[in-house]
Write a protein that holds these residues in place. Structure first.
Motif, short mmCIF file in Angstrom:
data_model
loop_
_atom_site.label_atom_id
_atom_site.label_comp_id
_atom_site.label_asym_id
_atom_site.label_seq_id
_atom_site.Cartn_x
_atom_site.Cartn_y
_atom_site.Cartn_z
N LYS A 252 17.30 -11.58 -18.69
CA LYS A 252 17.31 -13.00 -19.06
C LYS A 252 15.89 -13.54 -18.96
N LYS A 253 15.69 -14.70 -19.50
CA LYS A 253 14.39 -15.35 -19.37
C LYS A 253 14.18 -15.74 -17.91
N PRO A 254 12.93 -15.69 -17.42
CA PRO A 254 12.65 -16.05 -16.03
C PRO A 254 13.14 -17.45 -15.64
N GLU A 255 13.15 -18.36 -16.60
CA GLU A 255 13.61 -19.73 -16.29
C GLU A 255 15.13 -19.82 -16.22
N GLU A 256 15.83 -18.75 -16.57
CA GLU A 256 17.30 -18.72 -16.51
C GLU A 256 17.84 -18.03 -15.26
N VAL A 257 16.96 -17.43 -14.48
CA VAL A 257 17.38 -16.68 -13.29
C VAL A 257 16.96 -17.45 -12.05
N THR A 258 17.94 -17.84 -11.24
CA THR A 258 17.64 -18.59 -10.03
C THR A 258 17.51 -17.67 -8.83
N VAL A 259 16.90 -18.19 -7.80
CA VAL A 259 16.81 -17.45 -6.54
C VAL A 259 18.23 -17.16 -6.03
N ALA A 260 19.14 -18.10 -6.21
CA ALA A 260 20.53 -17.89 -5.80
C ALA A 260 21.15 -16.71 -6.53
N ASP A 261 20.85 -16.54 -7.82
CA ASP A 261 21.37 -15.40 -8.59
C ASP A 261 20.92 -14.09 -7.97
N VAL A 262 19.64 -14.02 -7.64
CA VAL A 262 19.06 -12.79 -7.10
C VAL A 262 19.61 -12.49 -5.71
N LEU A 263 19.65 -13.51 -4.87
CA LEU A 263 20.13 -13.29 -3.50
C LEU A 263 21.62 -12.98 -3.46
N THR A 264 22.39 -13.60 -4.34
CA THR A 264 23.82 -13.29 -4.39
C THR A 264 24.03 -11.84 -4.84
N ALA A 265 23.21 -11.39 -5.79
CA ALA A 265 23.32 -10.01 -6.27
C ALA A 265 22.99 -9.00 -5.19
N THR A 266 22.05 -9.33 -4.33
CA THR A 266 21.58 -8.36 -3.33
C THR A 266 22.17 -8.57 -1.94
N GLU A 267 22.47 -9.81 -1.60
CA GLU A 267 22.94 -10.11 -0.25
C GLU A 267 24.44 -10.36 -0.18
N GLY A 268 25.05 -10.67 -1.33
CA GLY A 268 26.45 -11.08 -1.33
C GLY A 268 26.52 -12.59 -1.22
N TYR B 9 26.24 -25.03 3.48
CA TYR B 9 26.44 -24.19 2.30
C TYR B 9 26.02 -24.93 1.04
N LYS B 10 26.38 -26.19 0.93
CA LYS B 10 25.99 -26.99 -0.24
C LYS B 10 24.48 -27.12 -0.31
N THR B 11 23.85 -27.37 0.82
CA THR B 11 22.39 -27.52 0.86
C THR B 11 21.70 -26.23 0.44
N ILE B 12 22.16 -25.12 0.99
CA ILE B 12 21.59 -23.81 0.65
C ILE B 12 21.76 -23.54 -0.84
N THR B 13 22.97 -23.72 -1.33
CA THR B 13 23.28 -23.44 -2.73
C THR B 13 22.48 -24.36 -3.66
N ASP B 14 22.46 -25.63 -3.38
CA ASP B 14 21.70 -26.57 -4.23
C ASP B 14 20.22 -26.21 -4.27
N TYR B 15 19.67 -25.88 -3.11
CA TYR B 15 18.24 -25.56 -3.05
C TYR B 15 17.92 -24.27 -3.80
N LEU B 16 18.69 -23.21 -3.53
CA LEU B 16 18.38 -21.91 -4.13
C LEU B 16 18.70 -21.86 -5.62
N THR B 17 19.61 -22.70 -6.10
CA THR B 17 19.87 -22.75 -7.54
C THR B 17 18.86 -23.64 -8.27
N SER B 18 18.08 -24.38 -7.51
CA SER B 18 17.08 -25.26 -8.14
C SER B 18 15.75 -24.54 -8.38
N ILE B 19 15.60 -23.32 -7.88
CA ILE B 19 14.34 -22.58 -8.03
C ILE B 19 14.59 -21.35 -8.90
#
Length: 145
Positions: free
Chosen positions: A69-85, A116-126
């Protein structure tokens, strides 16, 4: 919550791929050298990123990896969910709906839901693109994620 080396290195790998996206498929060897990460460790991360649809793979002479995907379409939350669960701070929030038998009586549930909301909101914003743009201000563009 503590992010493991796996999650941090996955972010570094995708950021490296974003920075080198004009080169086409990039070898793990090149990423490993630039990021000072063991190639064997990256080989363990690749299947998780592939499964999550974040990487494209090409085998053969001009083989390697690129972002799916384009770099602007991949969030930190996407990456961490893929690797950390799950990013949930407590196990009862890992699934929707919360089926914990104690949820109606739990006096601390609101704390964990808020966290959880704070973590999710923050990591999906980057996005990975945000990391690329921020790292251009750093001499050499190294990622200390």
């Amino acid at each position: 919550m503590k992010i493991s080396t796996k999650g941090r290195y996955a972010l570094r790998m995708l950021t490296d791929l974003a920075n080198h996206r004009d080169e086409g498929f990039v070898s793990l060897k090149d990423i490993a050298e630039r990021q000072n990460i063991s190639k064997k460790y990256l080989e363990q991360i690749v299947p998780m990123l592939n499964k999550a649809g974040l990487l494209r793979t090409n085998r053969g002479n001009k083989g390697g990896y690129m972002m799916a995907k384009k770099p602007e379409e991949v969030t930190v939350a996407d990456v961490l969910t893929a690797t950390e669960g799950s990013l949930a701070p407590v196990s009862c929030l890992e699934f929707e709906p919360n089926e914990c038998p104690m949820k109606e009586k739990c006096s601390t549930l609101y704390i964990w839901e808020g966290l959880y909301k704070t973590i999710t909101d923050y990591l999906t914003s980057i996005t990975v693109q945000d990391i690329v743009e921020n790292s251009s201000d750093i001499d050499g563009g190294d990622y200390c994620i």
